[in-house]
Scaffold this motif. Structure first.
Motif, mmCIF file in Angstrom:
data_model
loop_
_atom_site.group_PDB
_atom_site.id
_atom_site.type_symbol
_atom_site.label_atom_id
_atom_site.label_comp_id
_atom_site.label_asym_id
_atom_site.label_seq_id
_atom_site.Cartn_x
_atom_site.Cartn_y
_atom_site.Cartn_z
ATOM 1 N N SER A 148 -37.059 -1.659 61.796
ATOM 2 C CA SER A 148 -36.513 -2.284 62.217
ATOM 3 C C SER A 148 -36.997 -3.893 61.601
ATOM 4 C CB SER A 148 -37.186 -1.623 63.672
ATOM 5 O OG SER A 148 -36.534 -2.829 64.691
ATOM 6 N N TYR A 149 -36.230 -5.099 62.285
ATOM 7 C CA TYR A 149 -36.889 -6.323 62.154
ATOM 8 C C TYR A 149 -37.404 -7.416 63.205
ATOM 9 C CZ TYR A 149 -32.869 -7.662 60.197
ATOM 10 O OH TYR A 149 -31.261 -7.696 59.811
ATOM 11 N N THR A 150 -37.291 -8.155 62.894
ATOM 12 C CA THR A 150 -37.100 -8.940 62.968
ATOM 13 C C THR A 150 -37.504 -10.641 62.178
ATOM 14 O OG1 THR A 150 -37.769 -10.604 65.267
ATOM 15 C CG2 THR A 150 -39.032 -9.996 64.582
ATOM 16 N N THR A 151 -36.615 -11.775 62.449
ATOM 17 C CA THR A 151 -37.155 -13.481 61.770
ATOM 18 C C THR A 151 -37.536 -14.127 63.044
ATOM 19 O OG1 THR A 151 -35.671 -11.965 60.394
ATOM 20 C CG2 THR A 151 -36.557 -14.440 60.463
ATOM 21 N N VAL A 152 -38.658 -14.430 61.975
ATOM 22 C CA VAL A 152 -39.764 -15.791 63.354
ATOM 23 C C VAL A 152 -39.093 -16.630 62.501
ATOM 24 C CG1 VAL A 152 -41.223 -16.169 64.263
ATOM 25 C CG2 VAL A 152 -41.119 -13.899 64.294
ATOM 26 N N ASN A 153 -38.866 -18.381 63.373
ATOM 27 C CA ASN A 153 -38.469 -19.202 62.510
ATOM 28 C C ASN A 153 -39.531 -20.349 63.615
ATOM 29 O OD1 ASN A 153 -37.558 -19.063 65.095
ATOM 30 N ND2 ASN A 153 -35.630 -19.662 63.917
ATOM 31 N N ARG A 154 -40.688 -19.848 64.005
ATOM 32 C CA ARG A 154 -41.374 -20.828 64.695
ATOM 33 C C ARG A 154 -43.098 -20.588 64.646
ATOM 34 N NH1 ARG A 154 -39.625 -24.804 68.612
ATOM 35 N NH2 ARG A 154 -37.663 -24.112 68.721
ATOM 36 N N ASN A 155 -44.032 -21.390 64.329
ATOM 37 C CA ASN A 155 -45.205 -21.070 63.945
ATOM 38 C C ASN A 155 -46.193 -20.334 65.325
ATOM 39 O OD1 ASN A 155 -46.537 -22.982 65.783
ATOM 40 N ND2 ASN A 155 -46.494 -24.292 63.192
ATOM 41 N N ARG A 156 -47.612 -20.068 65.413
ATOM 42 C CA ARG A 156 -48.499 -19.533 66.346
ATOM 43 C C ARG A 156 -48.326 -20.896 67.485
ATOM 44 N NH1 ARG A 156 -53.574 -17.391 62.998
ATOM 45 N NH2 ARG A 156 -52.206 -16.116 62.301
ATOM 46 N N THR A 157 -48.231 -21.661 67.197
ATOM 47 C CA THR A 157 -48.437 -23.262 68.758
ATOM 48 C C THR A 157 -46.663 -23.435 68.295
ATOM 49 O OG1 THR A 157 -48.079 -25.108 66.585
ATOM 50 C CG2 THR A 157 -50.525 -24.167 67.399
ATOM 51 N N GLY A 158 -46.052 -22.813 68.348
ATOM 52 C CA GLY A 158 -43.939 -22.904 68.715
ATOM 53 C C GLY A 158 -42.989 -23.913 67.865
ATOM 54 N N GLU A 159 -44.357 -24.792 67.178
ATOM 55 C CA GLU A 159 -43.635 -25.761 66.138
ATOM 56 C C GLU A 159 -42.779 -24.614 65.624
ATOM 57 O OE1 GLU A 159 -43.772 -28.839 66.451
ATOM 58 O OE2 GLU A 159 -45.233 -28.231 68.351
ATOM 59 N N PRO A 160 -41.813 -25.786 65.355
ATOM 60 C CA PRO A 160 -40.361 -24.818 64.062
ATOM 61 C C PRO A 160 -41.056 -24.959 62.970
ATOM 62 C CG PRO A 160 -39.201 -26.736 65.502
ATOM 63 C CD PRO A 160 -41.004 -26.594 65.752
ATOM 64 N N SER A 161 -41.067 -23.605 62.212
ATOM 65 C CA SER A 161 -40.992 -23.819 60.873
ATOM 66 C C SER A 161 -40.417 -23.063 59.910
ATOM 67 C CB SER A 161 -42.826 -22.246 60.565
ATOM 68 O OG SER A 161 -42.846 -21.561 61.172
ATOM 69 N N GLU A 162 -40.751 -22.266 58.959
ATOM 70 C CA GLU A 162 -39.958 -21.438 57.585
ATOM 71 C C GLU A 162 -39.907 -20.141 58.298
ATOM 72 O OE1 GLU A 162 -38.514 -22.281 54.875
ATOM 73 O OE2 GLU A 162 -38.642 -24.444 55.432
ATOM 74 N N PRO A 163 -38.348 -19.605 57.915
ATOM 75 C CA PRO A 163 -38.836 -18.452 58.641
ATOM 76 C C PRO A 163 -39.052 -16.972 57.857
ATOM 77 C CG PRO A 163 -36.159 -19.201 57.963
ATOM 78 C CD PRO A 163 -37.144 -20.247 57.669
ATOM 79 N N VAL A 164 -39.842 -16.188 58.752
ATOM 80 C CA VAL A 164 -40.509 -15.349 58.078
ATOM 81 C C VAL A 164 -40.340 -14.270 58.511
ATOM 82 C CG1 VAL A 164 -42.934 -14.464 58.168
ATOM 83 C CG2 VAL A 164 -42.654 -16.630 57.835
ATOM 84 N N THR A 165 -40.260 -13.162 57.637
ATOM 85 C CA THR A 165 -39.589 -11.263 58.534
ATOM 86 C C THR A 165 -40.130 -10.611 58.287
ATOM 87 O OG1 THR A 165 -37.277 -12.101 58.135
ATOM 88 C CG2 THR A 165 -38.052 -9.715 57.577
#
Ligand SMILES: [Zn+2]
Length: 155
Positions: free
Chosen positions: A85-102
């Motif tokens: 399973s996987y997900t891609t996160v494109n926000r940092n811990r504070t909710g700001e947009p960031s580079e996508p991390v899978t």
């Protein structure tokens, strides 16, 4: 304020912000220590193997959750894992947009459990079941922590 006194109006409650200097130390447990030692020393994942039901578990654990008996046998996992399973996160811990991390749950054939970690691959090229291997820090840099795994990558 006496302990039995109750506040009936919340506007009368007082509060303040402060910090309490506490420090905690946790151990990884017996099986966790073995798992970490094998990762640090040989760069391999250690699985526990139940003598009764023959199930293997990663990370290594002391008791079989199926049979409720102590697990004494271990084996290393030398085969590549696969993306369960996987997900891609494109926000940092504070909710700001960031580079996508899978982030992926990596499982191994014939082994229960798995490892959740970063996956180095373009998000739109990840597929379920994709074979992956771990990218580890150099031997001298490893400390026996899961951060010894830099990420997983396609095999
Ligand atoms: Zn068992």
């Amino acid at each position: 304020m006496p302990i039995l006194e109750k506040i009936s109006q919340s506007s009368r409650a007082r509060h303040w912000t402060d910090s309490i200097p506490l420090e905690f130390h946790y151990t990884a447990g017996v099986a966790g220590e073995e798992f970490r030692r094998e990762l640090k020393k040989n760069g391999r994942f250690l699985a526990s193997k139940c003598a009764k039901c023959k199930n293997s578990y990663v990370p290594a654990r002391m008791f079989c959750p199926t049979c409720f008996i102590e697990i004494k046998d271990t084996r290393t996992i030398d085969e590549p894992g696969y993306v369960y399973s996987y997900t891609t996160v494109n926000r940092n811990r504070t909710g700001e947009p960031s580079e996508p991390v899978t982030i992926a749950l990596i499982r191994f054939e014939g082994v229960k459990g798995g490892i959740v970690h970063k996956l180095n691959n373009e998000p739109n090229k990840v597929t379920f079941g994709m074979k992956v291997v771990a990218i580890l820090k150099d031997n001298a840099e490893r400390t026996g922590a899961l951060t010894d795994i830099i990420a997983f990558k396609p095999e």
